[in-house]
Design an enzyme around this catalytic site. Structure first.
Site, PDB file in Angstrom:
ATOM      1  N   GLY A 175       5.319   3.012   0.168  1.00 48.69           N
ATOM      2  CA  GLY A 175       6.176   3.602  -0.636  1.00 48.69           C
ATOM      3  C   GLY A 175       5.325   3.864  -2.145  1.00 48.69           C
ATOM      4  O   GLY A 175       4.076   3.440  -2.112  1.00 48.69           O
ATOM      5  N   GLU A 230       4.237   6.566 -10.675  1.00 49.92           N
ATOM      6  CA  GLU A 230       5.025   6.946  -9.508  1.00 49.92           C
ATOM      7  C   GLU A 230       6.733   6.702  -9.610  1.00 49.92           C
ATOM      8  O   GLU A 230       7.474   7.620  -9.145  1.00 49.92           O
ATOM      9  CB  GLU A 230       4.387   6.570  -8.204  1.00 49.92           C
ATOM     10  CG  GLU A 230       3.283   7.188  -7.464  1.00 49.92           C
ATOM     11  CD  GLU A 230       2.729   6.766  -6.403  1.00 49.92           C
ATOM     12  OE1 GLU A 230       3.036   7.190  -5.368  1.00 49.92           O
ATOM     13  OE2 GLU A 230       2.131   5.429  -6.382  1.00 49.92           O
ATOM     14  N   SER A 264       0.768  -1.246   0.082  1.00 51.31           N
ATOM     15  CA  SER A 264      -0.168   0.080   0.060  1.00 51.31           C
ATOM     16  C   SER A 264       0.952   1.311   0.125  1.00 51.31           C
ATOM     17  O   SER A 264       2.196   1.127   0.022  1.00 51.31           O
ATOM     18  CB  SER A 264      -0.745  -0.019   1.294  1.00 51.31           C
ATOM     19  OG  SER A 264      -0.174   0.258   2.541  1.00 51.31           O
ATOM     20  N   LYS A 265       0.231   2.545   0.063  1.00 51.62           N
ATOM     21  CA  LYS A 265       0.826   3.688  -0.033  1.00 51.62           C
ATOM     22  C   LYS A 265       1.821   3.956   1.169  1.00 51.62           C
ATOM     23  O   LYS A 265       2.904   4.478   0.838  1.00 51.62           O
ATOM     24  CB  LYS A 265      -0.047   4.808  -0.158  1.00 51.62           C
ATOM     25  CG  LYS A 265      -0.696   5.264  -1.474  1.00 51.62           C
ATOM     26  CD  LYS A 265       0.122   5.798  -2.328  1.00 51.62           C
ATOM     27  CE  LYS A 265      -0.515   6.147  -3.543  1.00 51.62           C
ATOM     28  NZ  LYS A 265       0.321   7.149  -4.418  1.00 51.62           N
ATOM     29  N   ARG A 266       1.596   3.350   2.264  1.00 48.84           N
ATOM     30  CA  ARG A 266       2.601   3.685   3.297  1.00 48.84           C
ATOM     31  C   ARG A 266       3.931   2.814   2.968  1.00 48.84           C
ATOM     32  O   ARG A 266       4.739   3.008   3.786  1.00 48.84           O
ATOM     33  CB  ARG A 266       1.714   3.217   4.788  1.00 48.84           C
ATOM     34  CG  ARG A 266       1.500   1.585   4.594  1.00 48.84           C
ATOM     35  CD  ARG A 266       0.578   1.210   6.209  1.00 48.84           C
ATOM     36  NE  ARG A 266       0.341  -0.192   6.055  1.00 48.84           N
ATOM     37  CZ  ARG A 266       0.963  -1.126   6.550  1.00 48.84           C
ATOM     38  NH1 ARG A 266       2.143  -1.033   7.233  1.00 48.84           N
ATOM     39  NH2 ARG A 266       0.844  -2.303   6.569  1.00 48.84           N
TER      40      ARG A 266
END
Length: 470
Positions: A244, A250, A240-242
């Site tokens: 990276g 991105e 997930s985003k947490r």
């Protein structure tokens, strides 16, 4: 048999790192066997699918060098074909009309939960004929699942997997509004696209048993399946985003090179001996599904940065130049030929220190600025009064030097010898004056690349004596 693989993302958001790896594995497998790698956009979820998502999927794949061999197929444009196959199964007696209302289906599931039974469809209409009261009422088409035995799949990654047919209910293949279900549409599309190998994430494994029912009912040859484990974060949780960056674009923004990303994703759950850095050509020659592990992989951004650094140092500076210029440009700024020539001269040396294109562009910014570069606080502190006096003296000394790199190196050494100081005591304040940083390419190269006038102007500016050397 010509091998044909496909990558089939849903356009409901960005292309995830896991999806990129799936696309890569499909492309490599097809190349290894001289086949074709295709793309199908599964856009039947009209509420969530967007053209923007389609565009970024195509952009992401193109950046990675994973564009398909044939034009993409849009699943939403094939609904008539999906419905045709469903009605064919109905006509063959291998599917049936089911007239339950949504409310009746909810009640059925609630009853199963209350009785602690699996909430599968109970097959009420499986062996019943519609009566007069059903005339004109909407109905779904359900596939008759086998009641006995088991469904077995020889998976290229997971090995033999099986499920008892009593665990499978009669799934809907065409909804009462005439739209196909995902599991049905995928089978029809794969068959019509002549897909020989379905390579996808192992979160689809349970779907495979139901999809096999459609293949078998239509008398179609099943493709080979290969279900690859998912990618987790370093903590073992779902990526997930947490953790990276989780999307391909991105990674591009963060300055990763596409070949480096593909190399890293290739080694994420697949291995070939001790090889770590594997070119695309090499990967296409050796990739095999039998080398894919069965355990979930863990995304390691530190390792990705290392691999990217290897590729960055080996890259042709000319190939990197457009991206670096784009990152350096502000508000569409264009750089003149002299600035570009300076940057080209410095890039090979700058590549040695950078781990990504963002770092490379940042370290190269001094090469395209006009006048004295900006200095950080730490670097500015090196310009003591003593250092400034030495820079003013050095500018006078260098003003008559021949401006060739080999000559400049000798002149700097001669200056240090004449003054009775260490070369580093000359080079460090000079480096700050020229680049705004205490770290730079070799100082003789930096002087040479900037050119006599620009270099001397920067030295004198740092010495506090204006912009004219003489």
């Amino acid at each position: 048999m010509t091998v044909r693989t496909r990558f089939a993302p849903s356009p409901t958001g960005f292309l995830h790192i896991g999806g990129a790896r799936t696309a890569l594995f499909n492309a490599l497998f097809a190349r290894r066997h001289g086949g074709a790698y295709l793309l199908r956009i599964e856009d039947t979820d009209k509420n969530r699918s967007t053209q923007e998502a389609v565009d970024q999927i195509l952009e992401s794949l193109a950046w990675l060098g994973l564009s398909p061999d044939e034009p993409p197929v849009l699943q939403s444009q094939r609904e008539a074909r999906h419905a045709e196959v469903a009605r064919d199964l109905l006509a063959q007696g291998k599917a049936y009309r089911a007239y339950e209302t949504p409310e009746e289906l909810v009640a059925m599931r609630e009853r199963a939960v209350a009785e602690k039974r699996p909430s599968r469809y109970e097959g009420f209409w499986r062996d019943r004929e519609a009566g007069a009261e059903q005339a004109g009422k909407p109905f779904a088409i359900r596939l008759k699942a086998p009641r006995d035995g088991e469904t077995v799949v020889e998976d290229e990654v997971q090995g033999t997997v099986r499920v008892g047919n009593t665990e499978l209910d009669d799934m809907i293949i065409l909804r009462s509004d005439g739209t196909p279900t995902y599991l049905h549409a995928v089978v029809v599309d794969d068959h019509d696209m002549a897909i020989t190998h379905v390579i996808r994430g192992d979160d689809h494994l349970t779907n495979t048993f139901r999809q096999c029912m459609v293949y078998d009912a239509m008398g179609w040859h099943r493709p080979r399946f290969g279900h690859i484990p998912l990618i987790h974060g370093v903590d073992g949780a779902k990526l997930s985003k947490r953790h990276g960056a989780v999307s391909v674009l991105e990674l591009r923004e963060q300055g990763m090179l596409p070949d480096a990303v593909c190399n890293y994703l290739l080694r994420l759950g697949w291995g070939h001996g001790d090889e770590e850095i594997i070119s695309r050509e090499r990967a296409e020659a050796i990739f095999d599904l039998g080398d894919v592990g069965r355990a979930a992989s863990r995304m390691d951004y530190t390792k990705l940065a290392h691999v990217n650094g290897v590729y960055l140092r080996a890259a042709d500076p000319e190939a990197l130049l457009p991206d670096v210029l784009k990152r350096l440009a502000k508000d569409g700024e264009l750089f003149g030929t002299e600035k570009i020539a300076t940057l080209k001269a410095l890039l090979p040396a700058l590549q040695e220190r950078a781990k990504n294109l963002v770092e490379l562009a940042d370290s190269a910014a001094f090469a395209v600025t006009d006048g004295a570069p900006e200095m950080d606080e730490k670097s500015a502190a090196l310009l003591t009064p003593e250092a400034q006096a030495r820079l003013a003296d050095l500018a006078q000394f260098l003003s008559t030097a021949p401006w060739e790199r080999s000559d400049l190196e000798h002149w700097l050494r001669d200056y240090a010898d004449v003054k009775g100081i260490k070369l580093k005591d000359v080079a460090q304040p000079l480096r700050v004056a020229l680049t705004g940083s205490s770290m730079s390419p070799p100082i003789d190269l930096t002087l040479y690349a900037l050119g006599r006038d620009e270099a001397l102007a920067r030295i004198l500016a740092a010495a506090g004596e204006g912009l004219s050397p003489l």
